[in-house]
Scaffold this motif. Structure first.
Motif, PDB file in Angstrom:
ATOM      1  N   GLU A  89     -11.397   0.272   5.958  1.00 25.61           N
ATOM      2  CA  GLU A  89     -11.310  -0.706   4.859  1.00 25.61           C
ATOM      3  C   GLU A  89     -10.233  -1.732   5.184  1.00 25.61           C
ATOM      4  OE1 GLU A  89     -10.865   0.989   1.000  1.00 25.61           O
ATOM      5  OE2 GLU A  89     -12.694   2.199   1.178  1.00 25.61           O
ATOM      6  N   LEU A 118       0.859  -1.182   0.000  1.00 18.17           N
ATOM      7  CA  LEU A 118       0.000   0.000   0.000  1.00 18.17           C
ATOM      8  C   LEU A 118       0.901   1.240   0.000  1.00 18.17           C
ATOM      9  CD1 LEU A 118      -3.065   0.578   0.197  1.00 18.17           C
ATOM     10  CD2 LEU A 118      -2.768   0.708   2.673  1.00 18.17           C
ATOM     11  N   ARG A 149      -0.121  14.204  -2.250  1.00 18.76           N
ATOM     12  CA  ARG A 149      -1.130  13.656  -1.325  1.00 18.76           C
ATOM     13  C   ARG A 149      -0.982  14.259   0.068  1.00 18.76           C
ATOM     14  NH1 ARG A 149      -0.370   8.537  -4.265  1.00 18.76           N
ATOM     15  NH2 ARG A 149      -2.309   8.066  -5.338  1.00 18.76           N
ATOM     16  N   LEU A 173      -8.275  12.048   8.724  1.00 19.19           N
ATOM     17  CA  LEU A 173      -8.290  12.590   7.358  1.00 19.19           C
ATOM     18  C   LEU A 173      -7.138  12.045   6.512  1.00 19.19           C
ATOM     19  CD1 LEU A 173      -9.256  16.314   8.104  1.00 19.19           C
ATOM     20  CD2 LEU A 173     -10.642  14.612   6.878  1.00 19.19           C
ATOM     21  N   ALA A 174      -6.048  11.629   7.157  1.00 19.14           N
ATOM     22  CA  ALA A 174      -4.921  11.069   6.406  1.00 19.14           C
ATOM     23  C   ALA A 174      -5.310   9.766   5.715  1.00 19.14           C
ATOM     24  CB  ALA A 174      -3.739  10.830   7.343  1.00 19.14           C
ATOM     25  N   PHE A 175      -6.393   9.131   6.172  1.00 21.44           N
ATOM     26  CA  PHE A 175      -6.821   7.879   5.541  1.00 21.44           C
ATOM     27  C   PHE A 175      -7.715   8.123   4.325  1.00 21.44           C
ATOM     28  CE2 PHE A 175      -5.071   6.440   9.445  1.00 21.44           C
ATOM     29  CZ  PHE A 175      -4.551   5.185   9.150  1.00 21.44           C
ATOM     30  N   ARG A 176      -7.930   9.379   4.009  1.00 25.42           N
ATOM     31  CA  ARG A 176      -8.564   9.775   2.747  1.00 25.42           C
ATOM     32  C   ARG A 176      -9.857   9.014   2.465  1.00 25.42           C
ATOM     33  NH1 ARG A 176      -4.869  12.369  -0.506  1.00 25.42           N
ATOM     34  NH2 ARG A 176      -5.804  11.568  -2.415  1.00 25.42           N
ATOM     35  N   GLY A 177     -10.706   8.908   3.466  1.00 22.30           N
ATOM     36  CA  GLY A 177     -11.998   8.279   3.265  1.00 22.30           C
ATOM     37  C   GLY A 177     -12.001   6.768   3.461  1.00 22.30           C
ATOM     38  N   ARG A 178     -10.848   6.188   3.775  1.00 22.97           N
ATOM     39  CA  ARG A 178     -10.779   4.725   3.998  1.00 22.97           C
ATOM     40  C   ARG A 178     -11.045   4.383   5.457  1.00 22.97           C
ATOM     41  NH1 ARG A 178     -11.331   3.923  -1.206  1.00 22.97           N
ATOM     42  NH2 ARG A 178     -10.085   5.502  -2.225  1.00 22.97           N
ATOM     43  N   GLU A 200      -2.347  17.760   0.037  1.00 23.70           N
ATOM     44  CA  GLU A 200      -3.813  17.794   0.130  1.00 23.70           C
ATOM     45  C   GLU A 200      -4.262  17.523   1.568  1.00 23.70           C
ATOM     46  OE1 GLU A 200      -4.682  16.235  -4.426  1.00 23.70           O
ATOM     47  OE2 GLU A 200      -5.328  15.010  -2.712  1.00 23.70           O
ATOM     48  N   HIS A 201      -3.598  16.548   2.185  1.00 22.07           N
ATOM     49  CA  HIS A 201      -3.962  16.237   3.569  1.00 22.07           C
ATOM     50  C   HIS A 201      -3.696  17.417   4.482  1.00 22.07           C
ATOM     51  CE1 HIS A 201      -2.928  14.514   7.625  1.00 22.07           C
ATOM     52  NE2 HIS A 201      -4.197  14.239   7.490  1.00 22.07           N
ATOM     53  N   LEU A 254     -14.925  19.244   7.387  1.00 20.52           N
ATOM     54  CA  LEU A 254     -14.802  19.218   5.918  1.00 20.52           C
ATOM     55  C   LEU A 254     -15.823  20.152   5.273  1.00 20.52           C
ATOM     56  CD1 LEU A 254     -14.175  15.404   5.281  1.00 20.52           C
ATOM     57  CD2 LEU A 254     -12.542  17.276   4.966  1.00 20.52           C
ATOM     58  N   ASP A 313      -7.830  -3.297   3.764  1.00 20.97           N
ATOM     59  CA  ASP A 313      -6.423  -3.104   3.406  1.00 20.97           C
ATOM     60  C   ASP A 313      -5.729  -2.034   4.246  1.00 20.97           C
ATOM     61  OD1 ASP A 313      -6.425  -5.024   1.435  1.00 20.97           O
ATOM     62  OD2 ASP A 313      -7.149  -3.632  -0.096  1.00 20.97           O
ATOM     63  N   HIS A 314      -6.501  -1.261   4.973  1.00 21.41           N
ATOM     64  CA  HIS A 314      -5.915  -0.151   5.738  1.00 21.41           C
ATOM     65  C   HIS A 314      -5.938  -0.408   7.249  1.00 21.41           C
ATOM     66  CE1 HIS A 314      -5.740   2.636   2.233  1.00 21.41           C
ATOM     67  NE2 HIS A 314      -6.646   1.779   1.790  1.00 21.41           N
ATOM     68  N   LEU A 350     -13.436  14.349  -0.147  1.00 17.87           N
ATOM     69  CA  LEU A 350     -13.491  13.517   1.066  1.00 17.87           C
ATOM     70  C   LEU A 350     -14.917  13.434   1.606  1.00 17.87           C
ATOM     71  CD1 LEU A 350     -10.203  14.549   2.915  1.00 17.87           C
ATOM     72  CD2 LEU A 350     -10.678  12.440   1.687  1.00 17.87           C
ATOM     73  N   GLY A 355      -0.535   6.983   0.726  1.00 16.83           N
ATOM     74  CA  GLY A 355      -1.680   7.703   0.194  1.00 16.83           C
ATOM     75  C   GLY A 355      -2.523   6.914  -0.787  1.00 16.83           C
ATOM     76  N   ALA A 356      -2.066   5.701  -1.174  1.00 16.67           N
ATOM     77  CA  ALA A 356      -2.838   4.923  -2.152  1.00 16.67           C
ATOM     78  C   ALA A 356      -4.088   4.359  -1.489  1.00 16.67           C
ATOM     79  CB  ALA A 356      -1.984   3.788  -2.708  1.00 16.67           C
ATOM     80  N   SER A 357      -5.125   4.119  -2.312  1.00 15.44           N
ATOM     81  CA  SER A 357      -6.351   3.582  -1.733  1.00 15.44           C
ATOM     82  C   SER A 357      -6.357   2.062  -1.766  1.00 15.44           C
ATOM     83  CB  SER A 357      -7.556   4.134  -2.486  1.00 15.44           C
ATOM     84  OG  SER A 357      -7.415   3.881  -3.865  1.00 15.44           O
ATOM     85  N   LYS A 358      -5.698   1.476  -2.763  1.00 20.48           N
ATOM     86  CA  LYS A 358      -5.684   0.016  -2.888  1.00 20.48           C
ATOM     87  C   LYS A 358      -4.247  -0.494  -2.939  1.00 20.48           C
ATOM     88  CE  LYS A 358     -10.066  -0.854  -3.118  1.00 20.48           C
ATOM     89  NZ  LYS A 358     -10.685  -1.560  -1.978  1.00 20.48           N
ATOM     90  N   PRO A 359      -3.989  -1.643  -2.311  1.00 20.39           N
ATOM     91  CA  PRO A 359      -2.638  -2.198  -2.395  1.00 20.39           C
ATOM     92  C   PRO A 359      -2.388  -2.860  -3.750  1.00 20.39           C
ATOM     93  CG  PRO A 359      -4.030  -3.584  -1.024  1.00 20.39           C
ATOM     94  CD  PRO A 359      -4.870  -2.430  -1.456  1.00 20.39           C
TER      95      PRO A 359
END
Lengths: 313, 315
Positions: free
Chosen positions: B246, A160, A274, B286-291, A277-278, B308, B248-249, A306, A163-167
């Motif tokens: 989620e 992962l 990323r 917020l660092a998890f960007r919605g996850r 943005e955070h 937000l 994966d997180h 978000l 900042g990625a959403s999917k691994p």
């Protein structure tokens, strides 16, 4: 007090015998170069240590088997470094601090009981005489990656990125496993080719030993630094000083001026889009974005995105 | 291997070997049997070395010099006890097993930024190219260690002000070095990040008072002091909060916040944790960007959403 000549001779012996013990062996030529004498001079200095033997009455006393200089001119500790075995002096406070930090890290990384290390650490704590707490990261996938490296096998993992959403699935030949800057990394090439890359082990969602075998290279350098300079993003803001402490690290803060009303004007620098943005969405609504002006739009867009993901979940 | 001339180094090493062999202790007379310490000093009717003669004194001084050399060069201390007139070797600082263990640690962990005491000190000669762990020590750690060990108050610059502090302990949290101590100016216990300490653009720490001028309270809990997670030290009312993360997180979330998994399915896990610092919690969520979405209680869920909304709508 020892004469300067005798003192220096002992110093050379101390250093060379330490090299032999701590590196398991040392070539006489290398040792001579390190301590700054000729090989012949070093050989002469070592003679009493290598052949120390005498009789008291009928009894033989000696340490002639402690060290060995073999036919290839390699010095080893054959039995034991008896001179160090007798040393009653503690390390200097700075050296003790260095050893204590190493010992504490080692304790945290070792899965089996380490009574000798524990005793050594306790003694070093007394010398250091200052409370020291070390936080040591041991990510869950570390043991698998280390095993793959030791056994010369590839390692498969789901990775992962920051900042990625999917691994993403990866398989890498683990050339070197190391910890630096507080994180564990594996350096290696992906099995389908390409240049070696560094992967943070705490970003692995899962890992397993792969099927492919390889010979780990004998020496892989640990990078001095990852040059992320080109990825740095800076925004100048005016915010309450108390808000600075809540912003998430890593973050570089450069104070420009104290505005006198509890607020400060600062430049905040992060690495990558990323994190920028955070950072922007973490700022309080009353924080004034001074420059660059387009950061205000980016802040709003990120917040809306978000919010949308919050609502959809 | 002798060429006939007495070599002081060889004699001194023999004294060490003999002292180790005669670990219960030995007399000056006993030493005369060690090559290099022979003497023609007079003996009494019993055959024992007669004390007080010039030859006896010469031998005594020779042994004394060699004792000093052994101590200075090798840290080997052969102490003389005048009560029973016996020399005894002092026990080692590390046992051989302890030394081996700490050398192995030094070979595994390369500690950068501290004086290693010079080649010859334990752990200074390892090949650090093979180290698995590299630890960087902040440049002022050694100075602060001295201050703590001697209980010497210090002063340093921080955020444009000079702080006067009784330093209590040093430690790391998330790869940064911190000092915990009593801040005299604030009259409160404080944690200071060492990379923020500076004076006139330089990182300096100076003594501010005499050694031994404070005591560290017995109630001081170093483990708690270095738990620097805002959810541990925050002063907001504690709220037990549930966050859906989620799948994966989940590991990254627990690495960041801790907490316990109270529910789990294929796609996500619900993690429960105590929150004591709302602003920091919101920023980290917020660092998890919605996850990672706060699901309860409602006011904690609103913490992120309201923020937000304010950001998204503000002009």
């Amino acid at each position: 007090m020892a004469s300067p000549g005798k003192q220096r001779d002992f110093e050379i012996l101390r250093e060379v015998l330490a090299l032999a013990e701590e590196r398991r062996w040392v070539a006489l030529a290398d040792a001579a170069a390190i301590v700054g004498v000729t090989v012949e001079r070093l050989r002469a200095l070592l003679e009493p240590v290598l052949f120390l033997e005498f009789r008291i009455g009928g009894e033989l006393i000696g340490q002639e088997r402690a060290f060995l200089l073999n036919e290839r001119d390699e010095l080893t500790v054959d039995e034991h470094h008896w001179l160090r075995d007798l040393c009653a002096d503690p390390p200097s406070p700075d050296a003790a601090l260095r050893l204590l930090i190493a010992g504490l890290e080692m304790q945290a990384l070792t899965m089996v009981p380490t009574p000798d290390l524990d005793h050594a650490v306790a003694k070093l704590r007394d010398v250091v005489a200052a409370e020291l707490r070390m936080q040591v990261e041991t990510p869950t996938c570390l043991a698998v990656v280390q095993k793959a490296h030791r056994e010369g096998r590839s390692v498969r993992f789901r990775y992962l990125k920051d900042g990625a959403s999917k691994p993403a699935d990866r398989e890498v030949f683990p050339d070197r496993v190391f910890a630096k800057w507080g994180h564990w990394y594996v350096t290696g090439r992906e099995v389908d080719g390409g240049d070696p890359k560094h992967f943070r082990i705490d970003r692995m969602v899962s890992a397993e030993i792969g099927d492919l075998q390889f010979d780990p290279p004998p020496h892989v350098d640990v990078p001095d630094w990852f040059d992320l300079h080109q990825l740095e993003r800076t925004v100048r803001v005016r915010l309450r000083r108390s808000s600075l402490a809540s912003l998430r690290q890593p973050l570089r803060v450069k104070e420009i001026q104290d505005l006198g009303d509890g607020r400060v004007e600062v430049e905040l620098t992060v690495t990558g889009d990323r994190r920028l943005e955070h950072l922007l969405v973490c700022l309080d609504p009353d924080t004034e974005i001074v420059a660059p002006s387009e950061m205000r739009d980016l802040q709003r867009q990120t917040a809306r995105r978000l919010l949308a993901s919050n609502e959809s979940s | 291997m002798s060429d006939g001339r007495e070599k002081p180094a060889e004699r001194i090493l023999r004294l060490a070997a003999y002292a180790n062999h005669a670990s219960a202790g030995f007399t000056l007379d006993d030493v005369t049997s060690v090559p290099g310490y022979e003497t023609n000093a007079p003996r009494d009717d019993m055959g024992d070395l007669a004390s007080g003669t010039p030859e006896w004194e010469t031998l005594r001084k020779k042994v004394s010099r060699d004792q000093t050399d052994l101590a200075q060069a090798w840290g080997i201390h052969v102490d003389y006890n005048p009560v029973d007139a016996v020399y005894r070797i002092r026990p080692p600082f590390f046992t051989p097993e302890e030394r081996r263990a700490i050398i192995a640690a030094a070979a595994t962990v390369d500690v950068e930024g501290l004086d290693d005491g010079g080649l010859g000190e334990v752990g200074s000669a390892v090949d650090d190219h093979a180290a698995q762990v590299i630890v960087s020590v902040h440049p002022i750690v050694a100075r602060l260690r001295d201050a703590i060990a001697t209980r010497t108050p210090v002063q340093f610059g921080l955020n444009g002000r000079v702080r006067h502090v009784a330093p209590w302990a040093l430690g790391t949290w998330r790869n940064r070095w911190y000092l915990v101590g009593r801040d005299f100016d604030a009259d409160a216990d404080r944690v200071f990040r060492l990379d923020r300490i500076e004076a006139n653009g330089e990182r300096t720490v100076e003594s501010w008072g005499a050694a031994g001028s404070y005591v560290i309270p017995e109630s001081f809990d170093a483990e708690a002091a270095f738990d620097l997670d805002p959810n541990s030290w925050g002063h907001d009312p504690c709220r037990t909060t549930r966050v859906r993360v989620e799948a994966d997180h989940v590991a990254a979330f627990i690495g960041e916040f801790g907490g316990i998994i109270v529910d789990r399915d294929e796609s996500s896990a619900t993690i429960e944790l105590d929150v004591r610092h709302y602003e920091s919690f919101r920023n980290r969520i917020l660092a998890f960007r919605g996850r990672a979405i706060v699901v309860s209680p409602p006011d904690m869920a609103a913490l992120t959403v309201d923020h937000l909304v304010a950001i998204a709508g503000a002009e």
